[in-house]
Design a protein around this motif. Structure first.
Motif, PDB file in Angstrom:
ATOM      1  N   ILE A  80     -10.419 -10.539  -1.972  1.00 36.02           N
ATOM      2  CA  ILE A  80     -10.375  -9.187  -2.555  1.00 36.02           C
ATOM      3  C   ILE A  80     -10.293  -9.269  -4.074  1.00 36.02           C
ATOM      4  N   LYS A  81      -9.478 -10.178  -4.599  1.00 39.70           N
ATOM      5  CA  LYS A  81      -9.377 -10.318  -6.052  1.00 39.70           C
ATOM      6  C   LYS A  81     -10.728 -10.702  -6.657  1.00 39.70           C
ATOM      7  N   HIS A  82     -11.499 -11.500  -5.929  1.00 39.43           N
ATOM      8  CA  HIS A  82     -12.809 -11.927  -6.422  1.00 39.43           C
ATOM      9  C   HIS A  82     -13.829 -10.785  -6.382  1.00 39.43           C
ATOM     10  N   HIS A  83     -13.917 -10.083  -5.255  1.00 35.31           N
ATOM     11  CA  HIS A  83     -14.935  -9.054  -5.062  1.00 35.31           C
ATOM     12  C   HIS A  83     -14.517  -7.671  -5.579  1.00 35.31           C
ATOM     13  N   PHE A  84     -13.215  -7.404  -5.571  1.00 33.85           N
ATOM     14  CA  PHE A  84     -12.699  -6.073  -5.947  1.00 33.85           C
ATOM     15  C   PHE A  84     -11.468  -6.250  -6.838  1.00 33.85           C
ATOM     16  N   PRO A  85     -11.650  -6.790  -8.041  1.00 37.28           N
ATOM     17  CA  PRO A  85     -10.486  -7.155  -8.877  1.00 37.28           C
ATOM     18  C   PRO A  85      -9.575  -5.992  -9.253  1.00 37.28           C
ATOM     19  N   GLU A  86     -10.075  -4.764  -9.170  1.00 32.82           N
ATOM     20  CA  GLU A  86      -9.248  -3.601  -9.523  1.00 32.82           C
ATOM     21  C   GLU A  86      -8.254  -3.244  -8.417  1.00 32.82           C
ATOM     22  N   LYS A  87      -8.414  -3.793  -7.226  1.00 26.50           N
ATOM     23  CA  LYS A  87      -7.548  -3.440  -6.098  1.00 26.50           C
ATOM     24  C   LYS A  87      -6.212  -4.177  -6.195  1.00 26.50           C
ATOM     25  N   LYS A  88      -5.139  -3.446  -5.902  1.00 24.41           N
ATOM     26  CA  LYS A  88      -3.774  -3.994  -6.044  1.00 24.41           C
ATOM     27  C   LYS A  88      -3.006  -4.042  -4.726  1.00 24.41           C
ATOM     28  N   GLU A  89      -3.598  -3.468  -3.665  1.00 24.99           N
ATOM     29  CA  GLU A  89      -2.889  -3.406  -2.385  1.00 24.99           C
ATOM     30  C   GLU A  89      -3.909  -3.392  -1.250  1.00 24.99           C
ATOM     31  N   ILE A  90      -3.558  -4.070  -0.154  1.00 22.36           N
ATOM     32  CA  ILE A  90      -4.356  -4.000   1.069  1.00 22.36           C
ATOM     33  C   ILE A  90      -3.583  -3.134   2.057  1.00 22.36           C
ATOM     34  N   ILE A  91      -4.275  -2.188   2.679  1.00 19.85           N
ATOM     35  CA  ILE A  91      -3.688  -1.325   3.702  1.00 19.85           C
ATOM     36  C   ILE A  91      -4.440  -1.592   4.999  1.00 19.85           C
ATOM     37  N   LEU A  92      -3.743  -1.578   6.103  1.00 18.44           N
ATOM     38  CA  LEU A  92      -4.407  -1.626   7.407  1.00 18.44           C
ATOM     39  C   LEU A  92      -3.627  -0.763   8.372  1.00 18.44           C
ATOM     40  N   THR A  93      -4.283  -0.374   9.455  1.00 26.69           N
ATOM     41  CA  THR A  93      -3.592   0.349  10.518  1.00 26.69           C
ATOM     42  C   THR A  93      -3.682  -0.493  11.775  1.00 26.69           C
ATOM     43  N   VAL A  94      -2.634  -0.415  12.591  1.00 33.06           N
ATOM     44  CA  VAL A  94      -2.588  -1.189  13.834  1.00 33.06           C
ATOM     45  C   VAL A  94      -1.950  -0.317  14.917  1.00 33.06           C
ATOM     46  N   HIS A  95      -2.542  -0.354  16.092  1.00 32.60           N
ATOM     47  CA  HIS A  95      -2.016   0.424  17.220  1.00 32.60           C
ATOM     48  C   HIS A  95      -0.635  -0.105  17.589  1.00 32.60           C
ATOM     49  N   HIS A  96       0.299   0.794  17.835  1.00 33.18           N
ATOM     50  CA  HIS A  96       1.698   0.390  18.061  1.00 33.18           C
ATOM     51  C   HIS A  96       1.873  -0.500  19.296  1.00 33.18           C
ATOM     52  N   THR A  97       0.910  -0.495  20.226  1.00 29.21           N
ATOM     53  CA  THR A  97       1.037  -1.362  21.412  1.00 29.21           C
ATOM     54  C   THR A  97       0.366  -2.724  21.216  1.00 29.21           C
ATOM     55  N   ASN A  98      -0.272  -2.940  20.078  1.00 33.36           N
ATOM     56  CA  ASN A  98      -0.994  -4.198  19.847  1.00 33.36           C
ATOM     57  C   ASN A  98      -0.042  -5.235  19.254  1.00 33.36           C
TER      58      ASN A  98
END
Length: 161
Positions: A107-125
């Protein structure tokens, strides 16, 4: 290339054939999208950037990075990790963890302006939740009601890397 070298890179047209033979168990279908669907979404939405994960010459994983804002955070410098999966034939080998650990540099290489990664995950996974926690994603208790039930929002601070 070293033996067992993991390569994570943006999808290119030459990856298409390997994507079509990707194996994902039916029971994981509610948790993620098949790579072929990730690619189709990309064709319609340039904010979704598909990435592939290779182990030597074998395509073993896929995910997308949504680059232009998302509903899960007010942080304009966040990037959304979507549809992360590992081919069923390569699961339980630590490759998902290795891929996630490589993600900050990618991410730092391709999107250097990004400072945080967000993801969503199903609560049963539970396997995925445990994997993301092991890879230093943090659960601040943010949740929302998704198509298949409660989803948890996890965060990874790229500034601490």
């Amino acid at each position: 290339m070293m033996p067992n070298e993991l390569v994570v890179r943006p999808f290119v047209e030459n990856d298409y054939l390997a994507i079509t033979t990707y194996c994902l168990p039916e029971e994981q279908a509610i948790y993620t999208s098949l790579p072929i669907d990730v690619i189709k979404t990309f064709e319609k939405d340039s904010d979704n950037q598909p990435f592939v994960i290779y182990l030597e010459r074998d395509l073993i994983g896929c995910f997308a990075l949504h680059t232009n804002g998302n509903a899960y955070t007010k942080n304009k410098n966040a990037i959304l990790l979507k549809s992360f999966s590992i081919d069923a034939r390569y699961q339980q080998k630590g490759l998902a963890y290795q891929s996630l650990k490589a993600l900050p540099e990618i991410i730092k290489h391709h999107f250097p302006e990004k400072k945080e990664i967000i993801l969503t995950v199903h609560h049963t996974n539970t396997p995925a939740i445990n994997l993301y926690r092991k890879a230093d994603f943090i659960d601040f208790g943010h949740k929302f009601e998704g198509e298949f039930g409660e989803e948890w929002i996890l965060h990874f601070n790229l500034d601490k890397e």
